[in-house]
Design an enzyme around this catalytic site. Structure first.
Site, PDB file in Angstrom:
ATOM      1  N   GLY A   1       0.885  -1.080   0.084  1.00 50.65           N
ATOM      2  CA  GLY A   1       0.064  -0.148   0.038  1.00 50.65           C
ATOM      3  C   GLY A   1       0.772   1.019   0.108  1.00 50.65           C
ATOM      4  O   GLY A   1       2.017   1.220  -0.252  1.00 50.65           O
ATOM      5  N   LEU A   2       0.160   2.432   0.110  1.00 58.07           N
ATOM      6  CA  LEU A   2       0.886   3.767   0.297  1.00 58.07           C
ATOM      7  C   LEU A   2       1.510   4.141   1.511  1.00 58.07           C
ATOM      8  O   LEU A   2       0.862   4.938   2.097  1.00 58.07           O
ATOM      9  CB  LEU A   2      -0.278   4.819  -0.272  1.00 58.07           C
ATOM     10  CG  LEU A   2       0.341   5.995  -0.843  1.00 58.07           C
ATOM     11  CD1 LEU A   2       1.302   6.044  -1.951  1.00 58.07           C
ATOM     12  CD2 LEU A   2      -0.698   7.003  -1.125  1.00 58.07           C
ATOM     13  N   HIS A   3       2.525   3.263   1.943  1.00 56.72           N
ATOM     14  CA  HIS A   3       3.060   3.608   3.146  1.00 56.72           C
ATOM     15  C   HIS A   3       4.177   4.589   3.099  1.00 56.72           C
ATOM     16  O   HIS A   3       4.140   5.457   2.141  1.00 56.72           O
ATOM     17  CB  HIS A   3       3.593   2.227   3.784  1.00 56.72           C
ATOM     18  CG  HIS A   3       4.617   1.495   2.725  1.00 56.72           C
ATOM     19  ND1 HIS A   3       6.029   1.791   3.039  1.00 56.72           N
ATOM     20  CD2 HIS A   3       4.403   0.560   1.757  1.00 56.72           C
ATOM     21  CE1 HIS A   3       6.571   1.045   2.051  1.00 56.72           C
ATOM     22  NE2 HIS A   3       5.585   0.292   1.390  1.00 56.72           N
ATOM     23  N   ALA A   4       4.929   4.646   4.023  1.00 60.28           N
ATOM     24  CA  ALA A   4       5.845   5.859   4.270  1.00 60.28           C
ATOM     25  C   ALA A   4       6.974   6.050   2.876  1.00 60.28           C
ATOM     26  O   ALA A   4       7.006   7.176   2.527  1.00 60.28           O
ATOM     27  CB  ALA A   4       6.749   5.824   5.379  1.00 60.28           C
TER      28      ALA A   4
ATOM     29  N   GLU B   1       8.483  -1.644  -5.660  1.00 55.73           N
ATOM     30  CA  GLU B   1       8.531  -2.628  -4.733  1.00 55.73           C
ATOM     31  C   GLU B   1       7.920  -3.860  -5.613  1.00 55.73           C
ATOM     32  O   GLU B   1       7.151  -3.839  -6.287  1.00 55.73           O
ATOM     33  CB  GLU B   1       7.404  -2.179  -3.665  1.00 55.73           C
ATOM     34  CG  GLU B   1       7.883  -0.887  -2.865  1.00 55.73           C
ATOM     35  CD  GLU B   1       6.919  -0.740  -1.622  1.00 55.73           C
ATOM     36  OE1 GLU B   1       5.955  -1.369  -1.688  1.00 55.73           O
ATOM     37  OE2 GLU B   1       7.217   0.008  -0.734  1.00 55.73           O
TER      38      GLU B   1
END
Lengths: 114, 158
Positions: free
Chosen positions: A33-36, A107
Site C-alpha cells: 500500500g501507500l506507506h511511508a 517494490e
C-alpha cells in the site's frame, strides 16, 4: 495495465490555460500500500512540478507534495485514487505520477520490507 | 486506529538520551523489551531491520517527526512506542530538520493494513501544529500519554 487513462479537463473559473486541471485514476498495486516510502517517492516526484497536485480517495483529498497528507489516505493495495493536477505542467506531472503507481514504486510483491 | 491501539503506555520516553539515529532506535526498542512487548532476544534483529529500512530512505517525514519501523515475525500485533529528544537528532530527514518526536512501529509481516492505519493516525494528528509542539515539549511520559489520549478521544479515528 492498471492505471486507466481516464483524463478529463475541467475548465477552471479563469478559463486560462494555466489553470487547466487534468485528472486520472490510479490504482495502488504494490502489496504494502501507500506507506511511508511510496509516499516519500510520490511527494518528491510531485514537488518537481509547478502544478498543484492532489490525490483524492472518495471524499478525502491530500496534497501530493506532502508526505504527511499522503499518509492520511491510508491507501491499501487495491485502492483506486484520482490524481488531479492543476497548472502549466499538469499533464506531464500526471504522467510521471501515474507511472510511479504502475511501477509499484519499485517494490516487489514479495518485498515485505516497508 | 487510535494511539492507544498500538502505543504501550509504559514504553513512552519524554527525554531520550541517545544522540544518534541508531541510538534512539535502540533506546526505543529497549523500552519495548523492558515492557515485555518484544523479547530481549529479538532486540538486535529488530534494531537491524529498522536501520535497514532507514537505509532505503529516512522515515523522518518532516516537522521534526520520524516514524522508524519494520515488520518482524516475532510480533503478533502492531506494537509501538513514542519518544521525544529534547535536543533533536540528525535523522537525515526529508526536510533536513533534526527530529525531536519519534514513533517507532513493529508490525507483523502479514498485516500491512494495520501499519498503514497507524501511519494514517500519526500523520493526521501531527498536522495539528499545537499537538506536535505540545508533544515535543512534554516534561514527563505521563504528559505524552495524556496528549495521546486527548487526540484519541477528540479524533474521528475508527
Amino acid at each position: 495495465m492498471t492505471a486507466k487513462s481516464n483524463e478529463s479537463i475541467h475548465d477552471a473559473a479563469s478559463g486560462g490555460l494555466q489553470m487547466e486541471t487534468v485528472s486520472r485514476e490510479v490504482i495502488v498495486i504494490n502489496a504494502a500500500g501507500l506507506h511511508a516510502r511510496p509516499a516519500d517517492l510520490l511527494a518528491r516526484e510531485a514537488r518537481k512540478w509547478q502544478s498543484r497536485i492532489e490525490l483524492v480517495n472518495d471524499a478525502q483529498r491530500a496534497d501530493g507534495k506532502s508526505i504527511l497528507e499522503l499518509l492520511t489516505l491510508a491507501a491499501e493495495s487495491g485502492t483506486r485514487l484520482v490524481v488531479e493536477a492543476t497548472g502549466p505542467d499538469a499533464r506531464e506531472a500526471l504522467d510521471a505520477i501515474g507511472s510511479l503507481f504502475e511501477t509499484r514504486f519499485n517494490e516487489r510483491d514479495s518485498d515485505q520490507k516497508s | 486506529m487510535k494511539f492507544s491501539d498500538f502505543v504501550a503506555t509504559d514504553t513512552i520516553r519524554s527525554d531520550v538520551q541517545a544522540d544518534s539515529k541508531e541510538g534512539v532506535i535502540r533506546e526505543m526498542a529497549q523500552s519495548l523489551v523492558d515492557a515485555g512487548k518484544i523479547a530481549a532476544c529479538d532486540l538486535e534483529g529488530i534494531v537491524k531491520a529498522i536501520m535497514k529500512r532507514e537505509d532505503l530512505g529516512s522515515t523522518g517525514i518532516g516537522r521534526g517527526v520520524a516514524v522508524p519501523h519494520t515488520k518482524h515475525p516475532s510480533v503478533s500485533r502492531l506494537v509501538g512506542t513514542v519518544a521525544v529528544s529534547k535536543g533533536g537528532i540528525d535523522f537525515q530527514s526529508l526536510d533536513g530538520e533534526p527530529v525531536q518526536l519519534f514513533f517507532l512501529l513493529v508490525s507483523p509481516p502479514d498485516r500491512p493494513g494495520d501499519h498503514l492505519r497507524a501511519l494514517e493516525n500519526i500523520s493526521r494528528q501531527l498536522r495539528d501544529d499545537s499537538f506536535c509542539r505540545l508533544l515535543k515539549s512534554a516534561k514527563e511520559p505521563i504528559d505524552i500519554q495524556h496528549l495521546l489520549e486527548e487526540a484519541d478521544s477528540h479524533g474521528v479515528a475508527s
